[in-house]
Write a protein that holds these residues in place. Structure first.
Motif, PDB file in Angstrom:
ATOM      1  N   ARG A   1       0.967  -1.276  -0.056  1.00 56.79           N
ATOM      2  CA  ARG A   1       0.074   0.057   0.240  1.00 56.79           C
ATOM      3  C   ARG A   1       0.810   1.501  -0.155  1.00 56.79           C
ATOM      4  NH1 ARG A   1      -5.207  -1.924   1.267  1.00 56.79           N
ATOM      5  NH2 ARG A   1      -6.093   0.126   1.723  1.00 56.79           N
ATOM      6  N   ASN A   2       0.443   2.264  -0.923  1.00 55.35           N
ATOM      7  CA  ASN A   2       1.181   3.449  -1.030  1.00 55.35           C
ATOM      8  C   ASN A   2       0.259   4.574  -0.608  1.00 55.35           C
ATOM      9  OD1 ASN A   2       3.951   2.322  -1.658  1.00 55.35           O
ATOM     10  ND2 ASN A   2       2.768   1.594  -3.320  1.00 55.35           N
ATOM     11  N   LEU A   3       0.820   5.807  -0.721  1.00 53.98           N
ATOM     12  CA  LEU A   3      -0.194   7.184  -0.348  1.00 53.98           C
ATOM     13  C   LEU A   3      -0.319   7.717  -1.783  1.00 53.98           C
ATOM     14  CD1 LEU A   3       1.612   8.697   2.650  1.00 53.98           C
ATOM     15  CD2 LEU A   3      -0.672   7.678   2.613  1.00 53.98           C
ATOM     16  N   ALA A   4      -1.550   8.342  -2.026  1.00 53.28           N
ATOM     17  CA  ALA A   4      -2.087   9.096  -3.119  1.00 53.28           C
ATOM     18  C   ALA A   4      -2.605  10.292  -2.550  1.00 53.28           C
ATOM     19  CB  ALA A   4      -2.835   8.590  -4.117  1.00 53.28           C
ATOM     20  N   MET A   5      -2.152  11.623  -2.664  1.00 56.06           N
ATOM     21  CA  MET A   5      -2.852  12.622  -2.196  1.00 56.06           C
ATOM     22  C   MET A   5      -3.301  13.692  -3.362  1.00 56.06           C
ATOM     23  SD  MET A   5      -1.950  11.783   0.969  1.00 56.06           S
ATOM     24  CE  MET A   5      -2.647  13.059   1.797  1.00 56.06           C
ATOM     25  N   VAL A   6      -4.285  14.358  -3.020  1.00 53.36           N
ATOM     26  CA  VAL A   6      -4.960  15.421  -3.690  1.00 53.36           C
ATOM     27  C   VAL A   6      -4.044  16.614  -4.085  1.00 53.36           C
ATOM     28  CG1 VAL A   6      -6.974  16.847  -4.117  1.00 53.36           C
ATOM     29  CG2 VAL A   6      -7.288  14.655  -3.341  1.00 53.36           C
ATOM     30  N   ASP A   7      -3.571  17.179  -3.114  1.00 49.87           N
ATOM     31  CA  ASP A   7      -2.777  18.716  -2.950  1.00 49.87           C
ATOM     32  C   ASP A   7      -1.473  18.638  -3.415  1.00 49.87           C
ATOM     33  OD1 ASP A   7      -5.324  19.857  -3.171  1.00 49.87           O
ATOM     34  OD2 ASP A   7      -5.498  19.842  -1.185  1.00 49.87           O
ATOM     35  N   GLU A   8      -0.846  17.641  -2.494  1.00 53.45           N
ATOM     36  CA  GLU A   8       0.931  17.972  -2.354  1.00 53.45           C
ATOM     37  C   GLU A   8       1.403  16.488  -2.163  1.00 53.45           C
ATOM     38  OE1 GLU A   8       1.772  20.632   0.494  1.00 53.45           O
ATOM     39  OE2 GLU A   8       0.729  19.714   2.348  1.00 53.45           O
ATOM     40  N   THR A   9       2.610  16.252  -2.364  1.00 51.72           N
ATOM     41  CA  THR A   9       3.351  15.240  -2.163  1.00 51.72           C
ATOM     42  C   THR A   9       3.655  15.004  -0.581  1.00 51.72           C
ATOM     43  OG1 THR A   9       4.512  14.933  -4.107  1.00 51.72           O
ATOM     44  CG2 THR A   9       5.396  13.943  -2.494  1.00 51.72           C
ATOM     45  N   VAL A  10       3.444  13.843  -0.165  1.00 52.65           N
ATOM     46  CA  VAL A  10       3.824  13.624   1.439  1.00 52.65           C
ATOM     47  C   VAL A  10       5.251  12.697   1.427  1.00 52.65           C
ATOM     48  CG1 VAL A  10       3.331  12.047   3.435  1.00 52.65           C
ATOM     49  CG2 VAL A  10       1.605  13.702   2.239  1.00 52.65           C
ATOM     50  N   LYS A  11       6.297  13.353   2.290  1.00 51.34           N
ATOM     51  CA  LYS A  11       7.235  12.695   2.096  1.00 51.34           C
ATOM     52  C   LYS A  11       7.671  12.003   3.767  1.00 51.34           C
ATOM     53  CE  LYS A  11       9.636  14.950  -1.469  1.00 51.34           C
ATOM     54  NZ  LYS A  11      10.991  15.606  -2.074  1.00 51.34           N
ATOM     55  N   THR A  12       7.395  12.594   4.620  1.00 51.59           N
ATOM     56  CA  THR A  12       7.769  12.094   5.664  1.00 51.59           C
ATOM     57  C   THR A  12       6.429  12.107   6.862  1.00 51.59           C
ATOM     58  OG1 THR A  12       7.962  14.313   6.995  1.00 51.59           O
ATOM     59  CG2 THR A  12       9.754  13.405   5.768  1.00 51.59           C
ATOM     60  N   PRO A  13       6.415  11.145   7.621  1.00 51.48           N
ATOM     61  CA  PRO A  13       5.401  11.192   8.822  1.00 51.48           C
ATOM     62  C   PRO A  13       4.785  12.485   9.238  1.00 51.48           C
ATOM     63  CG  PRO A  13       6.971   9.504   9.302  1.00 51.48           C
ATOM     64  CD  PRO A  13       7.748  10.374   8.249  1.00 51.48           C
ATOM     65  N   ALA A  14       5.616  13.468   9.303  1.00 49.15           N
ATOM     66  CA  ALA A  14       5.371  14.827   9.884  1.00 49.15           C
ATOM     67  C   ALA A  14       4.467  15.341   8.848  1.00 49.15           C
ATOM     68  CB  ALA A  14       6.495  15.705  10.054  1.00 49.15           C
ATOM     69  N   ASP A  15       4.469  15.137   7.502  1.00 53.02           N
ATOM     70  CA  ASP A  15       3.649  15.596   6.546  1.00 53.02           C
ATOM     71  C   ASP A  15       2.223  15.195   6.678  1.00 53.02           C
ATOM     72  OD1 ASP A  15       5.774  17.126   5.576  1.00 53.02           O
ATOM     73  OD2 ASP A  15       6.279  15.414   3.845  1.00 53.02           O
ATOM     74  N   MET A  16       2.030  14.253   7.495  1.00 56.59           N
ATOM     75  CA  MET A  16       0.645  13.566   7.694  1.00 56.59           C
ATOM     76  C   MET A  16      -0.157  14.244   8.857  1.00 56.59           C
ATOM     77  SD  MET A  16       0.364  11.321   5.217  1.00 56.59           S
ATOM     78  CE  MET A  16      -1.189  10.786   5.932  1.00 56.59           C
ATOM     79  N   GLN A  17       0.168  15.315   9.503  1.00 58.32           N
ATOM     80  CA  GLN A  17      -0.502  16.061  10.439  1.00 58.32           C
ATOM     81  C   GLN A  17      -1.581  16.428  10.130  1.00 58.32           C
ATOM     82  OE1 GLN A  17       0.240  16.354  13.902  1.00 58.32           O
ATOM     83  NE2 GLN A  17       1.897  14.891  13.435  1.00 58.32           N
ATOM     84  N   GLY A  18      -2.938  16.108  10.499  1.00 55.17           N
ATOM     85  CA  GLY A  18      -4.012  16.742  10.154  1.00 55.17           C
ATOM     86  C   GLY A  18      -4.564  16.046   8.736  1.00 55.17           C
ATOM     87  N   VAL A  19      -4.007  15.368   8.121  1.00 51.92           N
ATOM     88  CA  VAL A  19      -4.455  14.956   6.617  1.00 51.92           C
ATOM     89  C   VAL A  19      -5.657  13.921   6.917  1.00 51.92           C
ATOM     90  CG1 VAL A  19      -3.852  13.388   4.836  1.00 51.92           C
ATOM     91  CG2 VAL A  19      -2.289  15.416   5.702  1.00 51.92           C
ATOM     92  N   LYS A  20      -6.573  14.369   6.136  1.00 52.79           N
ATOM     93  CA  LYS A  20      -7.855  13.249   6.129  1.00 52.79           C
ATOM     94  C   LYS A  20      -7.605  12.143   5.165  1.00 52.79           C
ATOM     95  CE  LYS A  20     -10.366  16.868   5.424  1.00 52.79           C
ATOM     96  NZ  LYS A  20     -11.692  17.699   5.001  1.00 52.79           N
ATOM     97  N   LEU A  21      -7.293  11.060   5.607  1.00 55.20           N
ATOM     98  CA  LEU A  21      -6.756   9.998   4.704  1.00 55.20           C
ATOM     99  C   LEU A  21      -7.876   8.688   4.982  1.00 55.20           C
ATOM    100  CD1 LEU A  21      -4.396   8.689   3.028  1.00 55.20           C
ATOM    101  CD2 LEU A  21      -3.769   7.651   5.168  1.00 55.20           C
ATOM    102  N   ARG A  22      -8.245   8.523   3.569  1.00 50.80           N
ATOM    103  CA  ARG A  22      -9.125   7.535   3.297  1.00 50.80           C
ATOM    104  C   ARG A  22      -8.523   6.087   3.695  1.00 50.80           C
ATOM    105  NH1 ARG A  22      -9.838   2.083   1.123  1.00 50.80           N
ATOM    106  NH2 ARG A  22     -11.922   1.449   1.572  1.00 50.80           N
ATOM    107  N   THR A  23      -9.176   5.463   4.881  1.00 52.22           N
ATOM    108  CA  THR A  23      -8.543   3.949   5.132  1.00 52.22           C
ATOM    109  C   THR A  23      -9.827   2.915   5.002  1.00 52.22           C
ATOM    110  OG1 THR A  23      -8.743   4.425   7.348  1.00 52.22           O
ATOM    111  CG2 THR A  23      -6.654   5.205   6.692  1.00 52.22           C
TER     112      THR A  23
END
Length: 343
Positions: A154-176
């Motif tokens: 499983r990998n990440l796909a984001m609408v607005d910007e690239t995520v590189k580190t766990p810190a980039d996930m703060q507050g991100v609404k991620l479908r799981t």
């Protein structure tokens, strides 16, 4: 008259199956249909394997057994199809192990992140006695596992910007998926996991209900999630095996000959799926990039940050699952990082 009635009931006992308990196996000469539902797009590698399964079953039963494949969530989401298979409304399905863990908690051990470094290591573990033991536990839920299929990493796909580190996930609404350990991991690094059924994801990405989604490349692309969510990051955070399931009541009502035909065909289908998966990530990446998407690989340092982000999660959650089985899987996978954390 009584003889006629008795004969009618005898015929029903041989030829009818309603999804309830069956006291007699169906004769090997009978014809019947197996409905096989899944959420994967029709052309994906899994369904190519399932079509092979259908062809082999038809060929080896001389046309007596017809397998009808229903891809693209035609028969519902994964949880709905698991329940339908339990109750005999459909005969087969192939859900993600994450959703299936809701029906057999021992399978939650596969919901921990960063267990496997590559698919070959995963195959070694899944095909071992330990893998067989984990599948056997499904029988108490009215399901028989025919083997470990594969969805992939499983990998990440984001609408607005690239995520590189766990810190980039703060507050991100991620479908799981609605998977407790998946939810717990994303929450532990500050994301806002948002579970929803697979058929609702595309519209939710388009409308901004969620900021991103996580799935293997092939599924992200074939489901068109990469159209609204075109910033991808190869995190490989979870290896996602699927399990090919058949209704226990249905299967045990078949003859020994038919049971063997089904088991053998499933084994060959799994081998084909694994073979097809070998190069699929590279092929799909190229298609995503050709369509205007971006795919980002992690540097060694960035990947180290992701792995380290999971250490507190292991410390907090290892005791909530079958810890000894989790240790056994980590040991078999050669994963000393997390094994040392939970010893």
């Amino acid at each position: 008259m009584s003889l006629i009635i008795a004969s009618a009931f005898a015929a029903l006992g041989l030829f009818a199956w309603s999804g309830g308990e069956s006291s007699k196996a169906v004769a090997a000469s009978d014809s019947y249909t197996i409905k096989f539902g899944n959420v994967i797009s029709a052309g994906d590698t899994q369904n190519q394997g399932y079509e092979l399964f259908a062809d082999l079953v038809a060929e080896r039963s001389d046309g007596r057994i017809t397998v009808q494949i229903y891809p693209d969530s035609q028969l519902g989401g994964e949880r709905e199809m698991i329940e339908a298979t339990q109750f005999g409304d459909i005969e087969m399905t192939a859900p993600s192990v994450g959703v299936l863990a809701n029906f057999d908690k021992s399978l939650q051990v596969f919901d921990f992140p960063f267990i496997f470094e590559d698919a070959e290591t995963a195959y070694k573990v899944l095909d071992s006695e330990l893998g067989d033991e984990l599948l056997a536990g499904l029988e108490k839920s009215g399901l028989i596992a025919l083997g470990w299929g594969e969805n992939g990493f499983r990998n990440l796909a984001m609408v607005d910007e690239t995520v590189k580190t766990p810190a980039d996930m703060q507050g991100v609404k991620l479908r799981t998926m609605q998977v407790p350990m998946h939810l717990a991991y994303w929450k532990s690094i500050g994301a806002a996991p948002t579970p929803m059924p697979f058929p609702e994801v595309f519209t939710s990405l388009q409308q901004g209900v969620v900021d991103g989604v996580e799935n293997p490349y092939e599924l992200l692309f074939s489901a068109r999630f990469t159209e609204p969510a075109h910033y991808l990051t190869e995190t490989r955070h979870i290896y996602d095996p699927e399990v090919i399931l058949i209704s226990k009541t249905f299967f045990e009502s078949r003859s020994a000959e038919d049971q063997q035909i089904i088991r053998d065909a499933a084994k060959e289908a799994i081998a084909k799926i694994r073979s097809l998966k070998t190069n699929i990530s590279d092929e799909i990446r190229a298609k995503i990039e050709a369509a205007g998407g971006t795919v980002t690989d992690l540097s060694d340092e960035e990947r180290r940050q992701w792995i380290e982000s999971a250490i507190p999660f292991y410390q907090q959650n290892a005791s909530k699952v079958d810890t000894e089985k989790l240790k056994a899987i980590l040991e078999a996978a050669g994963n000393t990082t997390f094994l040392e954390v939970i010893q």
